[in-house]
Design a protein around this motif. Structure first.
Motif, mmCIF file in Angstrom:
data_model
loop_
_atom_site.group_PDB
_atom_site.id
_atom_site.type_symbol
_atom_site.label_atom_id
_atom_site.label_comp_id
_atom_site.label_asym_id
_atom_site.label_seq_id
_atom_site.Cartn_x
_atom_site.Cartn_y
_atom_site.Cartn_z
ATOM 1 N N VAL A 143 0.940 -1.225 -0.002
ATOM 2 C CA VAL A 143 0.047 0.028 0.059
ATOM 3 C C VAL A 143 0.854 1.193 0.051
ATOM 4 N N LEU A 144 1.985 1.271 0.806
ATOM 5 C CA LEU A 144 2.778 2.421 0.975
ATOM 6 C C LEU A 144 3.425 2.762 -0.465
ATOM 7 N N ALA A 145 4.147 1.526 -0.999
ATOM 8 C CA ALA A 145 4.723 1.530 -2.317
ATOM 9 C C ALA A 145 3.836 2.151 -3.284
ATOM 10 N N GLY A 146 2.460 1.984 -3.305
ATOM 11 C CA GLY A 146 1.615 2.550 -4.338
ATOM 12 C C GLY A 146 1.392 4.062 -4.085
ATOM 13 N N ALA A 147 0.915 4.396 -2.700
ATOM 14 C CA ALA A 147 1.035 5.710 -2.188
ATOM 15 C C ALA A 147 2.069 6.693 -2.636
ATOM 16 N N ASN A 148 3.296 6.047 -2.585
ATOM 17 C CA ASN A 148 4.410 6.777 -2.902
ATOM 18 C C ASN A 148 4.823 6.675 -4.279
ATOM 19 N N ASP A 149 3.972 6.242 -5.234
ATOM 20 C CA ASP A 149 4.413 5.820 -6.630
ATOM 21 C C ASP A 149 5.082 7.229 -7.270
ATOM 22 N N PRO A 150 6.135 7.113 -8.081
ATOM 23 C CA PRO A 150 6.770 8.121 -8.514
ATOM 24 C C PRO A 150 5.877 9.135 -9.356
ATOM 25 N N ILE B 232 2.911 10.233 -8.459
ATOM 26 C CA ILE B 232 2.033 10.774 -7.813
ATOM 27 C C ILE B 232 2.822 12.169 -7.198
ATOM 28 N N ASP B 233 2.327 13.255 -7.319
ATOM 29 C CA ASP B 233 2.886 14.533 -7.142
ATOM 30 C C ASP B 233 2.188 15.125 -5.694
ATOM 31 N N ASN B 234 2.888 15.886 -5.082
ATOM 32 C CA ASN B 234 2.242 16.712 -4.152
ATOM 33 C C ASN B 234 1.460 16.329 -2.996
ATOM 34 N N VAL B 235 1.685 14.733 -2.603
ATOM 35 C CA VAL B 235 1.080 14.179 -1.687
ATOM 36 C C VAL B 235 2.001 13.663 -0.752
ATOM 37 N N ASP B 236 2.065 14.058 0.610
ATOM 38 C CA ASP B 236 2.859 13.576 1.710
ATOM 39 C C ASP B 236 2.241 12.455 2.226
ATOM 40 N N VAL B 237 2.893 11.298 2.362
ATOM 41 C CA VAL B 237 2.211 10.083 2.998
ATOM 42 C C VAL B 237 2.749 9.902 4.613
ATOM 43 N N ILE B 238 1.818 10.048 5.389
ATOM 44 C CA ILE B 238 2.341 10.040 6.772
ATOM 45 C C ILE B 238 1.727 8.692 7.322
ATOM 46 N N VAL B 239 2.491 7.777 8.059
ATOM 47 C CA VAL B 239 2.237 6.579 8.514
ATOM 48 C C VAL B 239 2.146 6.433 10.167
ATOM 49 N N ARG B 240 1.115 6.028 10.656
ATOM 50 C CA ARG B 240 1.128 5.781 11.835
ATOM 51 C C ARG B 240 0.427 4.569 12.429
ATOM 52 N N PRO B 241 1.179 3.799 13.213
ATOM 53 C CA PRO B 241 0.514 2.576 13.829
ATOM 54 C C PRO B 241 -0.665 2.879 14.672
ATOM 55 N N ALA B 242 -1.764 2.078 14.585
ATOM 56 C CA ALA B 242 -2.778 2.545 15.205
ATOM 57 C C ALA B 242 -2.971 3.007 16.512
ATOM 58 N N LEU B 243 -2.124 2.506 17.392
ATOM 59 C CA LEU B 243 -1.908 3.002 18.811
ATOM 60 C C LEU B 243 -1.243 4.391 19.022
ATOM 61 N N ALA B 244 -0.455 4.577 17.910
ATOM 62 C CA ALA B 244 0.142 6.089 17.828
ATOM 63 C C ALA B 244 -0.599 7.142 17.206
#
Length: 151
Positions: A23-30, A32-44
């Protein structure tokens, strides 16, 4: 203007971790422009994370027919402070189960409906092992949500 995609996940198993990575690889596909992907474990994940994001990807195992306790905790934490502030924002979901995913997917969709989020892609429900086809679908899910924010 840069948009933010918040990925909130609970990935306790190798299969759920593999889905997260795809999923992260897709969200960070080259492309795709101007989208920051922020990842959080559910408990954080926090209320500011939820409020500051423009779209969401949620990932969970199916535990006894329901979303993980960690993802439920995230939703319990952010629900009321986010209510009336996130309506219309797009979301996507992936669920992994050993034999069933329906209850977990339905539970997350009910929370998203309560928050008035807009489903931007079909839920990726995976039962059993992860193969190339599943990884491709997870990549597409991540890319779809990120591309939705580019528009």
């Amino acid at each position: 203007m840069t948009k933010t995609l918040l990925v909130v996940h609970h990935t306790p198993s190798p299969a759920t971790r593999e889905l997260l990575e795809a999923v992260l690889a897709g969200a960070n596909d080259p492309d795709i422009d101007n989208v920051d992907v922020i990842v959080r474990p559910a408990l954080a994940g926090t209320v500011p994370d939820m409020l500051e994001a423009d779209g969401y990807l949620f990932g969970t195992p199916a535990n006894l027919g329901y979303m993980s306790g960690a993802l439920k905790h995230f939703f319990d934490t952010v629900y009321y402070p986010s209510l009336d502030h996130v309506a219309g924002r797009p979301y996507g979901l992936w669920v992994h189960g050993n034999n069933d995913t329906v209850g977990a997917a339905n539970a997350v969709d009910k929370v998203a409906t309560g928050l008035s989020l807009a489903k931007a892609a079909d839920v990726l429900e995976v039962v059993g092992g992860i193969d190339a086809g599943v990884r491709e679908r997870a990549y597409e899910l991540g890319g779809t949500l990120a591309a939705t924010l580019m528009e």
